[in-house]
Design a protein around this motif. Structure first.
Motif, short mmCIF file in Angstrom:
data_model
loop_
_atom_site.label_atom_id
_atom_site.label_comp_id
_atom_site.label_asym_id
_atom_site.label_seq_id
_atom_site.Cartn_x
_atom_site.Cartn_y
_atom_site.Cartn_z
N ALA A 1 55.68 67.87 5.21
CA ALA A 1 56.72 67.46 6.17
C ALA A 1 56.09 66.75 7.35
O ALA A 1 55.03 67.16 7.86
CB ALA A 1 57.52 68.67 6.65
N GLY A 2 56.74 65.69 7.80
CA GLY A 2 56.25 64.94 8.94
C GLY A 2 56.38 65.71 10.25
O GLY A 2 57.24 66.59 10.39
N GLY B 1 55.20 58.34 13.19
CA GLY B 1 56.33 57.94 14.02
C GLY B 1 55.85 57.11 15.21
O GLY B 1 54.72 57.26 15.68
N LYS B 2 56.70 56.25 15.69
CA LYS B 2 56.35 55.40 16.83
C LYS B 2 56.61 56.13 18.15
O LYS B 2 57.53 56.94 18.25
CB LYS B 2 57.16 54.09 16.80
N PRO B 3 55.82 55.83 19.17
CA PRO B 3 56.05 56.49 20.47
C PRO B 3 57.32 55.97 21.13
O PRO B 3 57.77 54.84 20.88
CB PRO B 3 54.80 56.12 21.27
N GLY B 4 57.88 56.79 22.03
CA GLY B 4 59.05 56.36 22.78
C GLY B 4 58.67 55.34 23.84
O GLY B 4 57.49 55.19 24.19
N GLY C 1 53.09 62.04 8.08
CA GLY C 1 52.88 61.27 9.30
C GLY C 1 53.00 62.12 10.55
O GLY C 1 53.74 63.11 10.59
N ASP C 2 52.25 61.73 11.58
CA ASP C 2 52.34 62.42 12.87
C ASP C 2 53.56 61.94 13.64
O ASP C 2 53.98 60.77 13.52
CB ASP C 2 51.08 62.16 13.71
N ALA D 1 51.46 66.93 14.88
CA ALA D 1 50.76 66.41 13.70
C ALA D 1 51.53 66.76 12.44
O ALA D 1 52.17 67.82 12.35
CB ALA D 1 49.35 66.98 13.63
N GLY D 2 51.49 65.88 11.45
CA GLY D 2 52.14 66.15 10.17
C GLY D 2 51.36 67.15 9.34
O GLY D 2 50.18 67.40 9.56
#
Length: 495
Positions: free
Chosen positions: A123-124, A75-78, A19-20, A150-151
């Motif tokens: 790895a992510g 991952g989700k953005p902040g 995942g990115d 990027a993952g």
């Protein structure tokens, strides 16, 4: 009615994508009477990993044959108010015991043996920092945040090498499937024609207090080590065996075949086949493994006569020879106990098993090493390579001039500007870092707070055409003043 036929798959190529990482957030805290309460943008979440885990309930790579693409969650953005983005969930792929992970070039990355063994295939990506984490004395309220990385993505080859103690080898229809069916509870397909066995069969055998597994390898023929027939595809399943057992058909009616020539032909193939795990096995190849010879089909009178003629020659090679019959069960007890003795001897040589433990591997400290080399494609151009510079470029939002200035400061502090000058770079020279190419300006000061403009801008970047808030306010006042003058003129003219 269509019948369902299960398939055995022991080699697949899969594409794994981690995942990115989520982007960081550029936000300023705002509330009543506090219009500029400071940066409060949260960090982006890390992307999920793709993991391979040995599962005792999985026995084939069939699932990967139909679904070769695997991708973990991003991952989700902040967000504002110091809210960090959630991490992407890891994608766990179950594989059989004995799976070997390799690159497409044949490089072995991992040998997954033992229930629970885990390998991170991809790895992510790291999450980007929000502007709250980037605040400093020079930049008290950054108008930018870092992008998520990027993952990792790879094409991997998975090979299944059966974890068996005893490997049965022999020509097609030599009786290997029949032998494993009477020694264990396995029920393989049995018939009298070449290549009856199209997949390796595993059986569990108990001899006294010793329990061991036996693998029936599909029929080998001359040329198997070079890819002929099915041998090359299934020779890998005997790489881990403690002892190899030749199963010889003493009742064959094929011209030009006899027990000694059959054994010699198969020994030649085993000697030419080089195990992929040779280094992990201490340098041993299949030629050096202990051997046994099983003269099968003793229930046929002609077979017993032939066995008496060749038994002495086989024993002269130092191999124990057993005369058995899967039909009458003759000699099976002696054979099973002899196999158990060889397996116990092999197990006694192995190092004692260590209890499972959690291994924590901290990330390596990045010393900031980088190199500056001339670009072979262009004249008066340079390429900067290094983990830190390339990662910083990937994290930079090039649509934000302040973020570009922040990148310039980081590169200057790392020593990239000084290294470029030593290599002969001149103003305007092309410099490539990662997938970005810049025009080098050595006069760019690094870490100077006075060059900062409004949020999201950097006065050192000469192509900034954004309209500032003060300019918009002045333009609004000018328009209002013009309207007032126009209204006053119309009123006076109407009188």
């Amino acid at each position: 009615m269509e019948a369902f036929v299960s398939r055995f798959v022991d080699r697949v190529t899969i594409h794994v994508a981690a995942g990115d990482g989520g982007h960081g957030c550029a936000s300023v805290h705002r509330e009543k009477f506090k219009p500029l309460g400071g940066p409060d943008g949260g960090n982006g979440g890390k992307g999920g990993d793709v993991q391979l885990v040995v599962d005792p309930n999985v026995h084939t790579l069939l699932d990967f044959h139909y679904r070769p693409n695997a991708r973990a969650a991003n991952g989700k953005p902040g967000q504002g108010s110091m809210r960090n983005g959630a991490q992407g969930g890891d994608l766990v792929l179950s594989v059989p015991d004995g799976t070997v992970v390799m690159t497409e070039d044949g490089e072995v990355l991992a040998d997954l043996v033992g229930v629970g063994t885990t390998f991170v295939a991809a790895a992510g990506g790291r999450g980007g920092l929000g502007n709250a984490a980037l605040a400093s004395k020079a930049r008290k309220a950054p108008g930018f945040a870092l992008l998520g990385e990027a993952g990792e993505q790879f094409d991997l080859v998975l090979e299944l090498k059966s974890v068996a103690d005893v490997g049965l080898v022999g020509f097609p229809s030599a009786g290997k499937s029949s032998l494993i069916s009477v020694l264990s509870a396995a029920r393989p397909k049995i018939a009298d024609y070449p290549f009856t066995t199209l997949v390796p069969n595993l059986g569990v055998v108990t001899a006294g207090e010793t329990v061991f597994t036996v693998a029936d390898v599909p029929g080998l023929i001359p040329g198997a080590s070079e890819g002929r027939g099915l041998g090359l595809d299934f020779l890998r399943h005997i790489e881990r065996c403690a002892v190899l057992v030749h199963v010889v058909d003493c009742a064959t009616l094929e011209p030009g075949r006899d027990p000694l020539s059959d054994v010699d032909a198969l020994e030649n193939e085993l000697a030419q086949y080089t195990p992929a795990l040779k280094a992990e096995q201490g340098g041993q190849d299949l030629e050096s493994r202990p051997r046994m010879v099983v003269l099968n089909k003793m229930d046929v009178p002609e077979a017993r006569e032939l066995a008496e003629l060749v038994k002495a020659d086989l024993e002269a090679r130092g191999w124990p020879v057993f005369e058995v019959s899967t039909a009458s069960r003759e000699g099976l007890r002696e054979l099973s106990f002899a196999m158990a003795a060889e397996v116990e001897r092999y197990r006694a040589q192995l190092p004692p098993p260590e209890p499972a433990r959690v291994v924590v591997r901290p990330a390596a400290v990045d010393a900031g090493n980088f190199t500056v080399e001339p670009d072979p494609q262009f004249e008066d151009a340079f390429v900067v390579r290094g983990e830190k510079p390339e990662r910083w470029v990937r994290q930079t939002d090039f649509g934000n001039t302040e973020a570009i200035g922040f990148l310039a400061d980081r590169l200057a502090k790392l020593g990239v500007e000084e290294a470029l000058a030593k290599r002969g770079a001149k103003p305007g020279s092309q410099v490539t870092i990662g997938n970005m190419t810049f025009d080098w300006e050595p006069s760019t000061p690094a870490g100077v707070a006075g060059v900062l403009g409004r949020r999201g801008t950097d006065l050192r970047i000469d192509h900034d055409d954004r309209i500032s808030a003060s300019d918009r306010k002045a333009a609004k006042k000018a328009r209002r003043s013009a309207l007032d003058e126009f209204g006053q003129y119309v009123e006076e003219d109407g009188r």
